[in-house]
Every structure is written in structure tokens, then in C-alpha cells.
Write an enzyme that holds these catalytic residues in place. Structure first.
Site, short mmCIF file in Angstrom:
data_model
loop_
_atom_site.label_atom_id
_atom_site.label_comp_id
_atom_site.label_asym_id
_atom_site.label_seq_id
_atom_site.Cartn_x
_atom_site.Cartn_y
_atom_site.Cartn_z
N LYS A 3 26.48 -1.51 4.56
CA LYS A 3 26.23 -1.98 3.19
C LYS A 3 27.14 -3.14 2.83
O LYS A 3 26.72 -4.05 2.13
CB LYS A 3 26.40 -0.84 2.19
CG LYS A 3 25.21 0.12 2.16
CD LYS A 3 25.24 0.93 0.88
CE LYS A 3 24.14 1.98 0.86
NZ LYS A 3 24.26 2.88 -0.29
N LYS A 32 13.25 3.42 1.42
CA LYS A 32 13.18 2.72 0.13
C LYS A 32 13.50 1.24 0.29
O LYS A 32 13.08 0.42 -0.52
CB LYS A 32 14.20 3.32 -0.84
CG LYS A 32 13.77 4.63 -1.43
CD LYS A 32 14.91 5.29 -2.21
CE LYS A 32 14.54 6.73 -2.52
NZ LYS A 32 15.66 7.54 -2.95
N LYS A 87 12.00 3.84 10.43
CA LYS A 87 11.86 4.97 9.51
C LYS A 87 11.33 4.51 8.15
O LYS A 87 11.72 3.44 7.68
CB LYS A 87 13.26 5.58 9.44
CG LYS A 87 13.53 6.55 8.38
CD LYS A 87 14.95 7.07 8.53
CE LYS A 87 15.57 7.13 7.16
NZ LYS A 87 16.71 7.99 7.01
P1 AMP Z 1 17.55 8.57 1.34
O1 AMP Z 1 17.69 8.55 -0.15
O2 AMP Z 1 16.66 7.49 1.91
O3 AMP Z 1 18.86 8.67 2.08
O4 AMP Z 1 16.78 9.92 1.70
C1 AMP Z 1 17.18 11.18 1.24
C2 AMP Z 1 16.74 12.25 2.26
O5 AMP Z 1 15.31 12.16 2.50
C3 AMP Z 1 17.37 12.06 3.64
O6 AMP Z 1 18.60 12.69 3.75
C4 AMP Z 1 16.33 12.67 4.58
O7 AMP Z 1 16.51 14.06 4.69
C5 AMP Z 1 15.02 12.41 3.88
N1 AMP Z 1 14.32 11.22 4.44
C6 AMP Z 1 14.49 9.93 4.08
N2 AMP Z 1 13.66 9.12 4.77
C7 AMP Z 1 12.95 9.91 5.60
C8 AMP Z 1 11.91 9.67 6.55
N3 AMP Z 1 11.42 8.46 6.78
N4 AMP Z 1 11.41 10.73 7.22
C9 AMP Z 1 11.86 11.99 6.98
N5 AMP Z 1 12.82 12.28 6.09
C10 AMP Z 1 13.37 11.28 5.39
#
Ligand code: AMP
Ligand code: TRP
Length: 356
Positions: A129, A215, A212
Site C-alpha cells: 500500500k 474491490k 482474485k
Molecule cells: P477484503 O475486504 O477484500 O480483504 O475481503 C474480506 C474477506 O473476503 C477476505 O478476508 C476473504 O475471506 C474474502 N474474499 C475477498 N475476496 C475474495 C475472493 N475473490 N474469493 C473468495 N473470498 C474472498
């Protein structure tokens, strides 16, 4: 015979005898995407009956990168409504907003004082970041991010923490800090374990299926839980596939089709093998339409409930009031022990520093 007056105590004991889980999801962007929903939120829902579960919106973490106050305020409320709409029941788990529980920032300070500078500087999320130009120059807040996350977890004496791969390093730091504190100052914190997610549904980006779903990627490749049905269908129809015609899982050669099969399997409850049989001989277009139907059917009730919650408002307010009260009970008790052990004089003579 159990007398009525004993029932609440019985329930409390039951809750205390369950292992405790805690997790947080950031209130950023356009809300949760299908990866968050299938990889995290839907699992959290399943865990609320087998664990003493705490789920929260880490808004203190959200300001470690530049942000817009009005958007943060709006998104925090929306994120809570989303959690409830996905099936988290404020009667069966504790839902709260991090900034409403001041103990997080307080414990973060103490943990910062037992974290090495080099140890924090090695965290890969900080390095990634702080290198991203659009986020401006890195702040001390961003540097402290993993220490705050450790405070989140240790305050609640969480046994297990469900997190994705990118958060594993922060959880490892949390374990190190818990052990270090306990060794230096006496038993204070539970050392948490990662909650291993079996049959990991890792959802990929629809446009770049080797990456993956996230967001931070362009919207065409990401399905948001709150996207209108027509948009979900459009995104799935334009998902990248390959030049042959078999609906068959093969992560190496057919990442796009494999991702669509993973999504279909996760929302329909059918195995990937069964889905492959179901679509043997169909074209990609027909397959994508059936996947779209299944995804839309899965998110429609969540969207309806979300609209109701945002329109009436009191369910979210009540959940947050209750959640904050319960969270502060636990967090306050842990912080008092940490203060006493670290040598702070407790107010009211309740700690070891009271008059002889
Ligand atoms: P984030 O806010 O992107 O860190 O996502 C929060 C949680 O959502 C993560 O800790 C993962 O468990 C799950 N997550 C995020 N992106 C994915 C993805 N593409 N596939 C599966 N689980 C995801
Ligand atoms: N850093 C986590 C993420 O980006 C969110 C988070 C903050 C969290 N505090 C936490 C997750 C404590 C689990 C436990 O996904």
C-alpha cells in the site's frame, strides 16, 4: 428442573463454552462483492450458531488511506445493513463498529510498545500500500494497521479468526504479540488460530480470471452483491472464457470456465463434477445464462432485505447499540487486565496498585 430465572445464565454459559470467533470487513467501495460473500460473509452466517461470534466494521482501519468522511459514514451504515441482510442475526452474534469501542485504539497503543519497528516494516500489506502512488504518501496510521488488527483480535480473546490469505501475516503477528505480552507481563491474551476454510471458494475476476475478484479491480470483472439483476447477467455474459467449447474445470488451461463453475457450484450447492455433467454439450452462452440465474436467485433475497433495512433504520440502530454494549463488556474486561499487568494504576483501586 430449570427455573425460568436461570435461563439467561444457562444461555450465557452455553455461549461462553463455545469457541469465540472474530472477524472484520472493511466498509470501503461499492459494498461486498461475490468473493466476499461466498468466501467470507456466507461462512460467517454459518458460524454464528456454532461459535460465540463477533463481527465488526473496522472503520479505524478504513482511515489509514485517504478517505471521504461522508462516504465513510454512509458506507459504515450500509456495511452493517449488508451483514444483517446476508443473514447475520444480531440476536445470535455480536455486530459492532470498531470506532464505537474505544478499547481498540487503547490496546493498539500498548501493543505498539512491544512491536519492533523492523517487524512492522516487514508487513507486506504495508509495503504494497505504501508503494501505491494513488494512496499518497504512507502514514504512521498505515504502518500501525497490523498492530490495530492485533488489538481487535486480542481484546475479545478470540480463539479463531477467519481471514483470507492476504491477512494471514497480520494474524501471525497477532500471535507473536500475544505470546510476547503474556511472557513479559503474565497471562493476558488468548493466542488465536486462523480459522481454516475448507473447500476454499476463491472467486476470480471475470475479466482476468487468473486474478482474485477484488474491490480494487475494474467493475466489469467484479459482481457486487447489490448489483441489479440485469447488470449481474451482463457481467457474467461478458466473462472471459476460452476458444474451445467444453464446460469443464481446468484451472490451468480454462481459468474463466473454471471460475464460473466454482461460482455456480457455490451458489447452487451442487458439486463441480455434477455441474460439469449438467452442462455437457451446452454452449458457453447457455451455461453463462444458467450461472446468472443462479447468482441472481442467491442475491435477490439479500437485496430485498437490505432495501427494507435501509428504509426502516431501527434494526441497524438497535443491532449497533446492543453490539457496542456487548463488545465493550468483553473489550473493557480484557483491557483492564492488560492495564493492570503492564503496570498502569487502575482507577478506583481495583487493580494491584490499590492501597495496602
Ligand atoms: P477484503 O475486504 O477484500 O480483504 O475481503 C474480506 C474477506 O473476503 C477476505 O478476508 C476473504 O475471506 C474474502 N474474499 C475477498 N475476496 C475474495 C475472493 N475473490 N474469493 C473468495 N473470498 C474472498
Ligand atoms: N484487515 C482486515 C481486511 O482487510 C480487516 C480486519 C481488521 C480484520 N481487523 C480485523 C479481520 C480483525 C479479522 C480480524 O480484511
Amino acid at each position: 428442573m430449570i427455573r425460568l430465572s436461570q435461563v439467561p445464565d444457562t444461555m450465557r454459559v452455553m455461549q461462553q463454552s463455545r469457541p469465540r470467533v472474530l472477524s472484520g470487513i472493511q466498509p470501503t467501495g461499492t459494498g461486498s462483492h461475490l468473493g466476499n460473500y461466498l468466501g467470507a460473509l456466507r461462512r460467517w452466517v454459518a458460524m454464528q450458531d456454532t461459535f460465540d461470534a463477533y463481527y465488526f466494521i473496522p472503520d479505524l482501519h478504513a482511515i489509514t488511506v485517504p478517505h471521504d468522511p461522508a462516504a465513510l459514514r454512509r458506507r459504515t451504515r450500509e456495511a452493517v445493513a449488508e451483514l444483517i441482510a446476508c443473514g447475520l442475526d444480531p440476536g445470535r452474534c455480536t455486530i459492532f463498529v470498531q470506532s464505537q469501542v474505544p478499547e481498540h485504539a487503547q490496546l493498539c497503543w500498548i501493543l505498539g510498545c512491544i512491536t519492533g519497528y523492523g517487524e512492522a516494516a516487514r508487513m507486506t500489506q504495508f509495503k504494497d500500500k505504501s508503494a501505491r502512488k494513488e494512496l499518497g504518501s504512507a502514514t504512521v496510521g498505515l504502518f500501525n494497521y497490523p498492530i490495530l488488527q492485533a488489538a481487535d483480535i486480542l481484546l475479545y480473546q478470540a480463539d479463531q479468526v477467519p481471514v483470507g490469505d492476504d491477512q494471514r501475516q497480520h494474524l501471525e503477528l497477532t500471535r507473536v504479540l500475544a505470546r510476547r505480552f503474556n511472557t513479559q507481563f503474565g497471562p493476558t491474551f488468548t493466542v488465536p488460530s486462523p480459522y481454516e476454510i475448507h473447500e476454499a471458494a476463491r472467486i476470480a475476476d471475470l475479466q482476468e480470471p487468473t486474478k482474485k475478484m477484488s474491490k480494487s479491480r475494474p467493475p466489469a470483472g467484479t459482481i457486487n452483491v447489490m448489483d441489479p439483476a440485469a447488470q449481474i447477467r451482463k457481467k457474467l455474459r461478458s466473462a472471459v472464457t476460452d476458444t474451445d467449447r467444453d464446460v469443464r474445470a481446468d484451472a490451468e488451461h480454462k481459468p474463466g470456465i473454471t471460475n464460473l463453475l466454482t461460482i455456480y457450484s457455490a451458489v447452487s450447492g451442487k458439486s463441480v463434477e455434477r455441474a460439469e455433467k449438467e452442462f455437457a454439450g451446452s454452449g458457453y452462452g447457455d451455461f453463462k445464462d444458467v450461472v446468472a440465474d443462479a447468482v441472481i436467485a442467491e442475491v435477490a433475497p439479500v437485496q430485498r432485505r437490505y432495501a427494507e433495512l435501509m428504509a426502516e433504520g431501527t434494526t441497524v440502530d438497535d443491532a449497533l447499540f446492543e453490539g457496542r454494549t456487548r463488545a465493550r463488556d468483553v473489550a473493557g474486561a480484557t483491557l483492564a487486565v492488560a492495564h493492570d499487568n503492564v503496570g498502569f494504576l487502575l482507577p478506583g483501586g481495583s487493580g494491584r496498585g490499590s492501597r495496602p
